[in-house]
Motif scaffolding. Structure first.
Motif, short mmCIF file in Angstrom:
data_model
loop_
_atom_site.label_atom_id
_atom_site.label_comp_id
_atom_site.label_asym_id
_atom_site.label_seq_id
_atom_site.Cartn_x
_atom_site.Cartn_y
_atom_site.Cartn_z
N MET A 63 0.83 -1.21 0.00
CA MET A 63 0.00 0.00 0.00
C MET A 63 0.86 1.26 0.00
SD MET A 63 -2.75 1.19 2.90
CE MET A 63 -3.38 2.88 2.95
N TYR A 64 1.87 1.30 0.86
CA TYR A 64 2.70 2.49 0.98
C TYR A 64 3.78 2.55 -0.10
CZ TYR A 64 0.30 3.20 5.38
OH TYR A 64 -0.68 3.41 6.32
N ARG A 126 -6.39 -2.20 -2.48
CA ARG A 126 -7.38 -2.07 -1.40
C ARG A 126 -8.45 -3.16 -1.49
NH1 ARG A 126 -5.66 -1.20 2.57
NH2 ARG A 126 -3.88 -1.98 1.42
N LYS A 240 -13.09 1.31 10.21
CA LYS A 240 -11.66 1.04 9.99
C LYS A 240 -11.40 0.64 8.54
CE LYS A 240 -7.80 -1.75 11.67
NZ LYS A 240 -7.36 -2.81 12.63
N SER A 243 -11.78 3.68 6.32
CA SER A 243 -10.72 4.68 6.52
C SER A 243 -9.50 4.39 5.67
CB SER A 243 -10.32 4.74 8.00
OG SER A 243 -9.69 3.52 8.39
N THR A 244 -9.27 3.10 5.36
CA THR A 244 -8.11 2.76 4.53
C THR A 244 -8.33 3.12 3.06
OG1 THR A 244 -8.89 0.50 4.07
CG2 THR A 244 -7.58 0.83 6.06
N CYS A 245 -9.59 3.37 2.71
CA CYS A 245 -9.92 3.69 1.30
C CYS A 245 -10.26 5.16 1.11
CB CYS A 245 -11.11 2.85 0.83
SG CYS A 245 -10.92 1.09 1.04
N TYR A 294 -3.38 12.35 1.92
CA TYR A 294 -2.89 11.07 2.42
C TYR A 294 -2.31 11.18 3.83
CZ TYR A 294 -3.54 8.50 -1.93
OH TYR A 294 -4.08 7.87 -3.01
N ASN A 298 -4.36 9.44 7.40
CA ASN A 298 -3.68 8.17 7.65
C ASN A 298 -2.78 8.31 8.88
OD1 ASN A 298 -1.51 6.07 7.39
ND2 ASN A 298 -2.73 5.51 5.59
N ASP A 300 -0.74 6.10 10.34
CA ASP A 300 0.62 5.58 10.16
C ASP A 300 1.48 6.56 9.38
OD1 ASP A 300 0.01 3.26 11.52
OD2 ASP A 300 -0.58 2.18 9.71
#
Length: 311
Positions: A63-64, A126, A240, A243-245, A294, A298, A300
């Motif tokens: 992803m990153y 994703r 959750k 939130s990643t999308c 981003y 995010n 992280d």
């Protein structure tokens, strides 16, 4: 490239004239300062994401890694237009050579196509992470991630190779003025000596094909993601997953929203200034906003950026 002149033009032609944003000298200087700041912030923002992913071991995931490559792409995307734009703000003739015009056309649209491919594989990532969580580590391997990244760059730069070769063989005559801040195919084709409706049809068909196909792929991926998330029993789990999308969907909306406004309606429905404004948004403003989107959404990434900035 063959260049012809009408009788009232000079016998020596050294390139096209990009009007950009015509205004008085003080306005040109103000625009130079404004876009210089935007360009530097874009480089810093996207560069920070690249460095954060590079130096934080926790972010060494597909992803990153895709996000870092996307940020690298954004740096080159904005660089394909803004430096020349800045030079024109301080220039009296606002001239761009024929070869420079063709190179700008090729790199700008190739990088734009590459961005579409990256947005698609980020959506695919994703989809795998949310819809196939147990198999995700074995499906999205480092090798597959690398192959996808290479494919994005190769396909993006191959797509507009034929159009730029075709344009290089055309003859241009009459006015050399392009009412834009970059070498857009529409104004370029309008300056050709012989009007070729077939060629204009080819360009108008060729350009949106990857955008349409990849947009449908992205929407299909997220339709499956939403379907899977709605099956999650807890509201916290759904939040959750979404939130990643969220960041990626915001970036997709900004990019494709402006592109649809630009190319999804007949040219007669928006004037030249409107075309310039919309192009400016997705080519300059969006690369500036992406790192903010981003990083703010995010946790992280925010931690990694804080760690990197403290170095």
């Amino acid at each position: 490239m063959k260049i012809s002149n009408t009788p009232n033009t000079s016998s020596t032609i050294t390139g096209f004239i990009l009007l950009g944003f015509p205004c008085h000298r003080e306005g040109q200087i103000l625009l130079f300062v404004l876009f210089s700041a935007v360009y530097l912030l874009t480089l810093m923002g996207n560069g920070s994401i690249i460095c954060a992913v590079r130096w934080d071991q926790r972010l060494h995931t597909p992803m990153y890694i895709l996000l870092a490559n996307f940020s690298f792409l954004e740096i080159w995307y904005v660089t394909s237009t803004v430096p020349n734009m800045l030079a024109n703000f301080l220039s009296d003739n606002k001239l761009i050579s024929f070869s420079g015009c063709l190179l700008q056309f090729y790199f700008f649209f190739s990088l734009g196509s590459t961005e579409s491919f990256f947005l698609a594989i980020m959506a695919f990532d994703r989809y795998l992470a949310i819809c196939q969580p147990l198999h995700y580590p074995t499906l999205m391997t480092g090798r597959l991630c690398t192959n996808l990244v290479i494919s994005c760059w190769v396909l993006g730069f191959l797509w507009f190779l034929i159009p730029v070769i075709i344009i290089s063989q055309m003859s241009f005559c009459g006015s050399r003025v392009i009412d834009h801040f970059l070498c857009d195919p529409g104004p370029l084709l309008a300056l050709t000596c012989e009007k070729t409706p077939v060629m204009e049809l080819v360009f108008s068909t060729l350009s949106p094909i990857p955008l349409i196909i990849l947009f449908l792929f992205i929407m299909g991926s997220y339709a499956l993601v939403i379907k899977a998330v709605l099956k999650v029993p807890s509201a916290a789990g759904q939040r959750k997953a979404f939130s990643t999308c969220g960041s990626h969907l915001t970036v997709v909306s900004l990019f494709y929203g402006s592109v649809v406004v630009m190319y999804g309606s007949p040219a007669s429905e928006h004037g030249t200034r409107m075309q310039v404004t919309v192009t400016l948004f997705y080519s300059v403003v969006t690369p500036l906003l992406n790192p903010i989107i981003y990083s703010l959404r995010n946790k992280d990434m925010k931690k990694a950026l804080k760690k990197f900035l403290r170095l």
